[in-house]
Design a protein around this motif. Structure first.
Motif, PDB file in Angstrom:
ATOM      1  N   GLY A 166       0.828  -1.202   0.000  1.00 54.76           N
ATOM      2  CA  GLY A 166       0.000   0.000   0.000  1.00 54.76           C
ATOM      3  C   GLY A 166       0.860   1.249   0.000  1.00 54.76           C
ATOM      4  N   GLY A 167       0.242   2.383  -0.331  1.00 48.38           N
ATOM      5  CA  GLY A 167       0.992   3.639  -0.430  1.00 48.38           C
ATOM      6  C   GLY A 167       2.128   3.491  -1.429  1.00 48.38           C
ATOM      7  N   LYS A 168       3.315   3.972  -1.059  1.00 49.25           N
ATOM      8  CA  LYS A 168       4.450   3.944  -1.996  1.00 49.25           C
ATOM      9  C   LYS A 168       4.931   2.510  -2.264  1.00 49.25           C
ATOM     10  CE  LYS A 168       8.139   4.490   1.415  1.00 49.25           C
ATOM     11  NZ  LYS A 168       9.163   5.339   1.995  1.00 49.25           N
ATOM     12  N   PHE A 169       4.493   1.553  -1.434  1.00 52.49           N
ATOM     13  CA  PHE A 169       4.915   0.161  -1.635  1.00 52.49           C
ATOM     14  C   PHE A 169       4.038  -0.558  -2.668  1.00 52.49           C
ATOM     15  CE2 PHE A 169       5.915   1.399   2.731  1.00 52.49           C
ATOM     16  CZ  PHE A 169       7.290   1.215   2.743  1.00 52.49           C
ATOM     17  N   GLY A 170       2.843  -0.005  -2.934  1.00 51.27           N
ATOM     18  CA  GLY A 170       1.959  -0.575  -3.953  1.00 51.27           C
ATOM     19  C   GLY A 170       1.533  -2.004  -3.638  1.00 51.27           C
ATOM     20  N   LYS A 171       1.314  -2.779  -4.675  1.00 47.24           N
ATOM     21  CA  LYS A 171       0.994  -4.225  -4.659  1.00 47.24           C
ATOM     22  C   LYS A 171      -0.460  -4.552  -4.290  1.00 47.24           C
ATOM     23  CE  LYS A 171       5.702  -5.757  -3.863  1.00 47.24           C
ATOM     24  NZ  LYS A 171       6.690  -6.276  -2.981  1.00 47.24           N
ATOM     25  N   LEU A 172      -1.267  -3.516  -3.968  1.00 47.80           N
ATOM     26  CA  LEU A 172      -2.646  -3.824  -3.565  1.00 47.80           C
ATOM     27  C   LEU A 172      -3.505  -4.277  -4.738  1.00 47.80           C
ATOM     28  CD1 LEU A 172      -3.419  -0.933  -1.029  1.00 47.80           C
ATOM     29  CD2 LEU A 172      -2.396  -3.177  -0.619  1.00 47.80           C
ATOM     30  N   ASP A 173      -3.025  -3.976  -5.963  1.00 49.22           N
ATOM     31  CA  ASP A 173      -3.802  -4.382  -7.144  1.00 49.22           C
ATOM     32  C   ASP A 173      -3.280  -5.679  -7.757  1.00 49.22           C
ATOM     33  OD1 ASP A 173      -1.412  -3.311  -7.932  1.00 49.22           O
ATOM     34  OD2 ASP A 173      -2.251  -2.022  -9.517  1.00 49.22           O
ATOM     35  N   GLU A 174      -2.337  -6.329  -7.043  1.00 47.73           N
ATOM     36  CA  GLU A 174      -1.801  -7.592  -7.572  1.00 47.73           C
ATOM     37  C   GLU A 174      -2.729  -8.752  -7.193  1.00 47.73           C
ATOM     38  OE1 GLU A 174       2.301  -8.037  -6.379  1.00 47.73           O
ATOM     39  OE2 GLU A 174       2.907  -6.292  -7.582  1.00 47.73           O
ATOM     40  N   PRO A 175      -2.823  -9.759  -8.071  1.00 44.74           N
ATOM     41  CA  PRO A 175      -3.756 -10.877  -7.832  1.00 44.74           C
ATOM     42  C   PRO A 175      -3.572 -11.539  -6.466  1.00 44.74           C
ATOM     43  CG  PRO A 175      -2.862 -10.992 -10.055  1.00 44.74           C
ATOM     44  CD  PRO A 175      -2.153  -9.859  -9.371  1.00 44.74           C
ATOM     45  N   ASN A 176      -2.320 -11.717  -6.035  1.00 43.53           N
ATOM     46  CA  ASN A 176      -2.086 -12.367  -4.732  1.00 43.53           C
ATOM     47  C   ASN A 176      -2.748 -11.591  -3.603  1.00 43.53           C
ATOM     48  OD1 ASN A 176      -0.636 -14.404  -5.770  1.00 43.53           O
ATOM     49  ND2 ASN A 176       1.381 -13.710  -5.027  1.00 43.53           N
ATOM     50  N   TYR A 177      -2.623 -10.240  -3.680  1.00 40.10           N
ATOM     51  CA  TYR A 177      -3.220  -9.440  -2.601  1.00 40.10           C
ATOM     52  C   TYR A 177      -4.739  -9.409  -2.731  1.00 40.10           C
ATOM     53  CZ  TYR A 177      -3.932  -6.209   1.139  1.00 40.10           C
ATOM     54  OH  TYR A 177      -4.365  -5.661   2.331  1.00 40.10           O
ATOM     55  N   LEU A 178      -5.220  -9.230  -3.955  1.00 42.02           N
ATOM     56  CA  LEU A 178      -6.677  -9.172  -4.162  1.00 42.02           C
ATOM     57  C   LEU A 178      -7.354 -10.485  -3.789  1.00 42.02           C
ATOM     58  CD1 LEU A 178      -6.825  -7.141  -7.491  1.00 42.02           C
ATOM     59  CD2 LEU A 178      -7.534  -6.375  -5.205  1.00 42.02           C
ATOM     60  N   HIS A 179      -6.598 -11.583  -3.879  1.00 40.53           N
ATOM     61  CA  HIS A 179      -7.134 -12.876  -3.462  1.00 40.53           C
ATOM     62  C   HIS A 179      -7.409 -12.859  -1.946  1.00 40.53           C
ATOM     63  CE1 HIS A 179      -7.930 -17.126  -3.696  1.00 40.53           C
ATOM     64  NE2 HIS A 179      -7.074 -17.344  -2.711  1.00 40.53           N
ATOM     65  N   MET A 180      -6.528 -12.160  -1.202  1.00 42.47           N
ATOM     66  CA  MET A 180      -6.730 -12.057   0.251  1.00 42.47           C
ATOM     67  C   MET A 180      -7.803 -11.030   0.574  1.00 42.47           C
ATOM     68  SD  MET A 180      -3.057 -12.279   2.135  1.00 42.47           S
ATOM     69  CE  MET A 180      -2.416 -10.758   1.468  1.00 42.47           C
ATOM     70  N   ASN A 181      -7.674  -9.847  -0.045  1.00 39.29           N
ATOM     71  CA  ASN A 181      -8.639  -8.778   0.219  1.00 39.29           C
ATOM     72  C   ASN A 181      -9.113  -8.183  -1.100  1.00 39.29           C
ATOM     73  OD1 ASN A 181     -10.141  -6.604   0.952  1.00 39.29           O
ATOM     74  ND2 ASN A 181      -8.629  -5.713   2.346  1.00 39.29           N
TER      75      ASN A 181
END
Ligand SMILES: N[C@@H](CCC(=O)N[C@@H](CS)C(=O)NCC(=O)O)C(=O)O
Length: 111
Positions: free
Chosen positions: A33-48
């Motif tokens: 999240g924020g400057k680290f990003g990755k919230l739109d990646e499939p692995n993360y979206l699978h969790m949330n």
């Protein structure tokens, strides 16, 4: 070990980390999240699927929504300390949890 997904400078992540520290429960925290990003990646979206932080991973159990995570942690690790057994004491606390969601606003900082 518990895993908390979310950058430490998010107010919603902070409340979860604060709760874990109060309960003295070991955990690992992963910056997303924020400057680290990755919230739109499939692995993360699978969790949330909402693509927001925080997210708790407790073994194969995944939980999102910061207040719900705090309630889960308090009930699992803080029975009769952070999470009272007495129904009136419990709902006196629940009242303040809901009050923060409706009345307490933090300045946004998505860095
Ligand atoms: N109601 C949700 C709100 C979650 C939320 O909006 N999180 C913000 C950070 S406080 C977020 O993910 N922002 C996008 C980002 O950090 O990149 C909760 O309490 O968990």
């Amino acid at each position: 070990m518990l895993t908390i997904w979310g950058r430490k400078n998010s107010s919603n992540v902070k409340k979860v980390l604060w709760c874990l520290e109060e309960l003295n429960v070991p955990y690992q925290q992963i910056d997303v999240g924020g400057k680290f990003g990755k919230l739109d990646e499939p692995n993360y979206l699978h969790m949330n699927p909402n693509g927001v932080i925080p997210c708790l991973q407790d073994g194969d159990f995944i939980l999102w929504e910061s207040n719900v995570i705090v309630r889960y942690l308090a009930e699992k690790f803080g029975k009769n300390t952070l999470y009272p057994n007495d129904i009136k004491e419990k709902y006196n606390i629940e009242k303040w949890m809901d009050w923060t969601g409706c009345n307490l606003f933090f300045p946004l900082n998505n860095s």
